[in-house]
Design a protein around this motif. Structure first.
Motif: not given
Length: 167
Positions: A154-158, A160
């Motif tokens: 999972q990648i931190d949406p901030r 992306e």
């Protein structure tokens, strides 16, 4: 519903006396986390023993407990067994003491006592097994039964936007 009120007057009055009996009661109408998990009567082996005016009440319980696993949702029935001990006195002097149960009339409601004991002893997280893998957070597959091809990274949406620089 028939309740067991245990009369312990003969035990309190005779130092060294012992009472052995068994009993079963129904907890089918007790709701835990919005379900009714008690699928069998609760069987109880009771021992009450007077030692110098202090009555030790030992309760060995066994019952079947059925509910969904908190990780994967699979329905599970487990045979549960708990042992409880309580010390009974006819009167308490001074401040209230949580170590003893006061029984001024030499009786105790076992259904009420055991229901409270069992509910406090039940696990806060009920699992089908200690190594339950649960459900995939993306596709919902039961990971105990199958593997899925979902990416677990999972990648931190901030961050992306930074991923676009790499591509």
């Amino acid at each position: 519903m028939c309740k067991l009120i245990l009369d312990l007057k003969a035990i309190f009055l005779n130092d060294g006396s012992v009472l052995h009996t068994d009993y079963s009661f129904n907890m089918a109408e007790v709701k835990v986390d919005s379900i009714y998990p008690f699928t069998s009567p609760v069987r109880v082996d009771i021992t009450a023993e007077n030692r110098a005016g202090l009555v030790k009440l030992s309760l060995a319980t066994s019952f079947n407990y059925q509910r969904p696993c908190d990780r994967c949702g699979t329905g599970v029935t487990k045979a549960m067994q708990y042992n409880f001990e309580h010390y009974l006195v006819t009167s308490l002097s001074g401040d209230q003491n949580d170590d003893y149960i006061e029984t001024p009339d030499h009786t105790i409601d076992l259904d009420e006592l055991l229901t409270a004991d069992i509910l406090l002893e039940l696990p806060s997280k009920f699992l089908c097994s200690d190594n339950c893998k649960g459900l995939c957070p993306k596709c919902g597959a039961n990971l105990n039964e199958t593997t899925c091809n979902c990416t677990t990274k999972q990648i931190d949406p901030r961050l992306e936007v930074l991923k676009q620089l790499i591509e």
